[in-house]
Write a protein that holds these residues in place. Sequence first.
Motif, PDB file in Angstrom:
ATOM      1  N   GLU A  47      64.605  56.184  62.195  1.00  0.00           N
ATOM      2  CA  GLU A  47      64.618  57.582  61.753  1.00  0.00           C
ATOM      3  C   GLU A  47      66.033  57.930  61.339  1.00  0.00           C
ATOM      4  O   GLU A  47      66.991  57.583  62.039  1.00  0.00           O
ATOM      5  N   GLY A  48      66.158  58.614  60.229  1.00  0.00           N
ATOM      6  CA  GLY A  48      67.465  59.007  59.761  1.00  0.00           C
ATOM      7  C   GLY A  48      67.877  60.374  60.271  1.00  0.00           C
ATOM      8  O   GLY A  48      67.221  60.969  61.130  1.00  0.00           O
ATOM      9  N   ASP A  49      68.976  60.872  59.716  1.00  0.00           N
ATOM     10  CA  ASP A  49      69.488  62.176  60.121  1.00  0.00           C
ATOM     11  C   ASP A  49      69.238  63.240  59.060  1.00  0.00           C
ATOM     12  O   ASP A  49      69.699  64.357  59.187  1.00  0.00           O
ATOM     13  N   ARG A  50      68.517  62.860  58.003  1.00  0.00           N
ATOM     14  CA  ARG A  50      68.198  63.843  56.970  1.00  0.00           C
ATOM     15  C   ARG A  50      66.800  64.388  57.215  1.00  0.00           C
ATOM     16  O   ARG A  50      65.863  63.628  57.419  1.00  0.00           O
TER      17      ARG A  50
END
Lengths: 395, 395
Positions: A47-50
């Motif tokens: 999972e990314g941070d965007r």
Amino acid sequence: MDSNSLALPDARDGLRYAIRAISLENISSLAKNGLGDPNIIPLWFGEGDRPAPAFIGEAMMRAVRAGEVFYTHQNGIPQLRAALSDYQTALGLRAIGPERITVTASGMNAMAMTVQMIAQAGDNIIVVDPVWPNLGGAAKVVGAQVRSVRMDLAADGWTLDLDKLTSAIDDRTRAVFFASPGNPTGAMIPMENQIAMLTLCRARGVWLIADEVYNRLVFGMDHGPTILDHADEEDRLVVMNSFSKSWAMTGWRLGWMVHPPSLGPTAAMMTQYQTSGVATFIQHAGVAAIREGEPFVASMRAYCEQGMAIVCEALEGYGRVRLGARPKAGMYAFFTVDGMRDSRAACLDILNRSRVGLAPGSFFGPGSDGFLRLCTCRSPDVLREAMTRLEEVLR
Amino acid sequence: MDSNSLALPDARDGLRYAIRAISLENISSLAKNGLGDPNIIPLWFGEGDRPAPAFIGEAMMRAVRAGEVFYTHQNGIPQLRAALSDYQTALGLRAIGPERITVTASGMNAMAMTVQMIAQAGDNIIVVDPVWPNLGGAAKVVGAQVRSVRMDLAADGWTLDLDKLTSAIDDRTRAVFFASPGNPTGAMIPMENQIAMLTLCRARGVWLIADEVYNRLVFGMDHGPTILDHADEEDRLVVMNSFSKSWAMTGWRLGWMVHPPSLGPTAAMMTQYQTSGVATFIQHAGVAAIREGEPFVASMRAYCEQGMAIVCEALEGYGRVRLGARPKAGMYAFFTVDGMRDSRAACLDILNRSRVGLAPGSFFGPGSDGFLRLCTCRSPDVLREAMTRLEEVLR
């Protein structure tokens, strides 16, 4: 084996024996104490941070305001099935009609439904790993055995030994599962090997389950190739996908599967008895993602590639780390550390010492306990900070 | 029986025998051609014509804007588990801690997970009907047998024969399922009978699964009594619930279950391998529903009661209809029509002739084929129009 439960009294807790035997060990249980801790750089989940782009949320809210808040079609709303039909057709060489699409409450849910439709206690499912363990988890839930066929790590990356795969299949094998591009390896299984798997599955009457979740995150390409190009529509093939990665919609719980047309009514029945379907307004968010999301997908690909370069460059400078060929797709670096045996203990140690969350290789199938997985879908600044912190423990 | 599949080659479609044997017949398949047709008054689903109040959607959108769009806790976000703990505690006589709550992707999903945790091929589950058929559907998916114990219709309503229930239990019985208030009957099973069921289940090591989805729609009361008042926390009891009816959130796909504390980790594991959880922003909508939704729940109760009065008054005037005692809870009238044998054919006939969608009794268990179900959760004008149209065919 699940069938043993016939002979076992359920004195302790009344649960099925197979259910009790399933380990709860996963990234969530490892991450539990660190979830939400702002001092930890969380590179353990895929999972990314965007967040998803604003237009997706706006599409959802428009749907809520328009009253799209009631029960709906079990295979998915016609608009989303049509959008996904167009999408799959544009990405491949064969037209994929909407009757082959079922919308699911995540990629995971597509896997769970598929496994429940085809496998039960006494059956086995072959899993090409290292791979995300959740299809195996779904198989264990129905009491099926998970048979690992491990890819081999060569100088130029991970390769699949088709002979190993062939000899793992027996009369109780119901499916072969693979992911390409892979999680955690980033490896793309060459299409001739995918076709060989399909041919093998055809000959043995076995389902092929392909995970194409990362197929839009292939560096330098709009998309990877799909096995759908080489399959007849009634082949026993399910291709599962998710909005989580390419559209940054991990928390939206939306996925889909492409299946034979004849499976549609059964998929509807399974949906009925498992979730009764996905919120209509989330499906409208999915329509917006598909119809208007291409620029965002391109930016996610660039973001993951940029992160991959930062991470790999740093890892290649640490004396104890063995990374091998740099991944050409996906959002993970998957590497060994000299002297490290117990990857779970190592992750906890790294978490304590450097406040960086990594995922242990042991989660991705047998034989990967010497590995660590690191998610590269973070901003350059955060990744550089993470790599600085990791240098102390991994150099 | 599922175990037969061991001997059956899967030549036709590669699906499990048990899966192939499950009928797709349900309200959705009946309604399919009429879904969304504005000329049809749709009283077939258990769904009203009111959307959830705006504050619930606003809470969701605030959560999206606040970035609540990532992976989260598998048993549900702490805020919603706390809200549901407070809610269940306020409605009952015993404190229900948050460790006993698991948030699910619908009431259906709570049932599916529960059944998968406890039952498999060769087991059986006892279903007190007439009842919503979906728990039985989930049981069939895992290959378990569904045993119907039918309530009896007396002059003062539906009653449960505990002797019939007792004699239906055998060594392969894993659960007894009942709903109170009932769907489609609206019947409330007296608490002494619920306690007797719990005692019976305790003695036999069998799970009791209680559906309390309609427990806030009891006419003239804030809520019905709950079996949780009489159970120890480690009793094999799962109480499932949903936001669909009392908060008009059918399309939001949100439910929960109350389970023994020891079941929490297993419920998390099952969630992981089935849906991997419910969208965080939808859970925030649930928090708003629980914390601020009491006036709306009261208005839903009044709305259903008002609709019930209109419908019952009309039905009681049709010579061929036998309604019995008016339901004291829920959102359904469930009645027989003299001379009607095949309720499904009757529903199609009524649909064609009067453009009113009703659900056939045959969907709610054996022995109910002479019945029709009508949802009363509609505006008075619409219900009066529906009853005018129905008079032609039912009088």
